[in-house]
Every structure is written in C-alpha cells, then in structure tokens.
Scaffold this motif. Sequence first.
Motif, PDB file in Angstrom:
ATOM      1  N   ALA A  29       6.155   9.218   0.243  1.00 38.26           N
ATOM      2  CA  ALA A  29       6.382   8.258  -0.823  1.00 38.26           C
ATOM      3  C   ALA A  29       5.177   7.446  -1.025  1.00 38.26           C
ATOM      4  O   ALA A  29       4.983   6.754  -1.452  1.00 38.26           O
ATOM      5  N   SER A  30       4.632   6.826   0.328  1.00 38.94           N
ATOM      6  CA  SER A  30       4.296   5.180   0.751  1.00 38.94           C
ATOM      7  C   SER A  30       2.763   5.191   0.611  1.00 38.94           C
ATOM      8  O   SER A  30       2.265   4.782   0.604  1.00 38.94           O
ATOM      9  N   GLY A  31       2.669   5.953   1.893  1.00 38.75           N
ATOM     10  CA  GLY A  31       1.193   6.538   2.030  1.00 38.75           C
ATOM     11  C   GLY A  31       0.892   5.786   3.106  1.00 38.75           C
ATOM     12  O   GLY A  31      -0.658   5.498   3.495  1.00 38.75           O
ATOM     13  N   ILE A  32       1.925   5.640   4.016  1.00 36.75           N
ATOM     14  CA  ILE A  32       1.360   4.677   5.436  1.00 36.75           C
ATOM     15  C   ILE A  32       1.723   6.329   6.352  1.00 36.75           C
ATOM     16  O   ILE A  32       2.088   7.085   6.342  1.00 36.75           O
ATOM     17  N   VAL A  49       0.312  -7.258   4.528  1.00 40.75           N
ATOM     18  CA  VAL A  49       1.060  -7.521   3.574  1.00 40.75           C
ATOM     19  C   VAL A  49       1.210  -6.250   2.275  1.00 40.75           C
ATOM     20  O   VAL A  49       1.951  -6.463   2.252  1.00 40.75           O
ATOM     21  N   SER A  50       0.107  -5.789   2.605  1.00 41.00           N
ATOM     22  CA  SER A  50       0.346  -4.526   1.570  1.00 41.00           C
ATOM     23  C   SER A  50       1.207  -3.007   1.779  1.00 41.00           C
ATOM     24  O   SER A  50       1.661  -2.805   1.273  1.00 41.00           O
ATOM     25  N   THR A  51       0.952  -3.429   3.360  1.00 43.75           N
ATOM     26  CA  THR A  51       2.027  -2.986   3.963  1.00 43.75           C
ATOM     27  C   THR A  51       2.753  -2.864   3.709  1.00 43.75           C
ATOM     28  O   THR A  51       4.564  -1.613   3.162  1.00 43.75           O
ATOM     29  N   LEU A  52       3.601  -3.810   3.910  1.00 42.57           N
ATOM     30  CA  LEU A  52       5.349  -4.144   3.074  1.00 42.57           C
ATOM     31  C   LEU A  52       5.679  -4.369   1.927  1.00 42.57           C
ATOM     32  O   LEU A  52       6.650  -3.848   1.584  1.00 42.57           O
ATOM     33  N   GLU A  53       4.157  -4.661   0.723  1.00 42.17           N
ATOM     34  CA  GLU A  53       4.774  -4.231  -0.468  1.00 42.17           C
ATOM     35  C   GLU A  53       4.945  -2.761  -0.430  1.00 42.17           C
ATOM     36  O   GLU A  53       5.748  -2.021  -1.414  1.00 42.17           O
ATOM     37  N   LYS A  54       3.609  -1.887   0.037  1.00 38.72           N
ATOM     38  CA  LYS A  54       4.274   0.045  -0.248  1.00 38.72           C
ATOM     39  C   LYS A  54       6.224   0.211  -0.026  1.00 38.72           C
ATOM     40  O   LYS A  54       6.226   0.878  -0.446  1.00 38.72           O
ATOM     41  N   LEU A  55       6.454  -0.753   1.149  1.00 38.30           N
ATOM     42  CA  LEU A  55       7.579   0.084   1.762  1.00 38.30           C
ATOM     43  C   LEU A  55       8.677  -0.599   1.325  1.00 38.30           C
ATOM     44  O   LEU A  55       9.572   0.193   0.865  1.00 38.30           O
TER      45      LEU A  55
END
Length: 121
Positions: A29-32, A49-55
């Motif tokens: 769902a997040s692309g991580i 921060v961009s990872t936290l935004e995705k999550l």
Amino acid sequence: MSNTVTIIAKNIKRLREFKNLSQKEICAASGIPQGQYSRIENSKVEPSVSTLEKLAKVFEVSISEFFKSNDINEELNLPLLEKIKLIDTLGKDEQQALFKMIDLALANKRMKDNLQSLLAS
C-alpha cells in the motif's frame, strides 16, 4: 538508535497490528520495500519524513501519531469512520449512552446556531 526511533518503531508496529495488517500489506500500500519497512519497525533505521508521510496515509493518521511517547495502549487518533466502526464492538448500554451524548451535542449545536441567526437578524 535514538529513543525517538524506538518510539516511532513501536507506534508503527502498534498501528499495523491495530489495523490487523501484515508488513507485506503495508509495503504494498505504501510502496516501501519490505526490507526497509522491517528495519523501520525494528528500530534499525530512522525513517525519512517522506516515508512517514506514506505510512501515515496508509494508516489514515497524522504523522504526529508516530511520535507519541505516552502509554502504548492510549487511544489512537483515529479517523471518524474508524471510530464509528468501533461503536459496533460496544455493548448495548454503552452504545445507547454514546448515542445520547451525540444527540445532546447536536441539539446544543442547533440551539447555538439558532441563537446566532436570531442575533444576526
């Protein structure tokens, strides 16, 4: 790793478990990448921060939810629809009490709106 990274990791894991999702589902769902997500959840790396935004988008919470250091069982800042779904898990008496409180709050709002419109006239 720092205490902040540990707090973030615990909160991410708490949210994932609360939503009853697997790491694989979060990654899809997040692309991580799954390896990166696993390292984040295990406090091995500091998420960007961009990872936290995705999550946050996947979990439907604000980024601030990841930084809460209070009791891990503290009520989540859930979106309204999630809270509404949880009402079904309450007992009949608890549901009726909650509905009465909602009715009172709505009646209070209507009364305030009516008074304001009368004063504006």
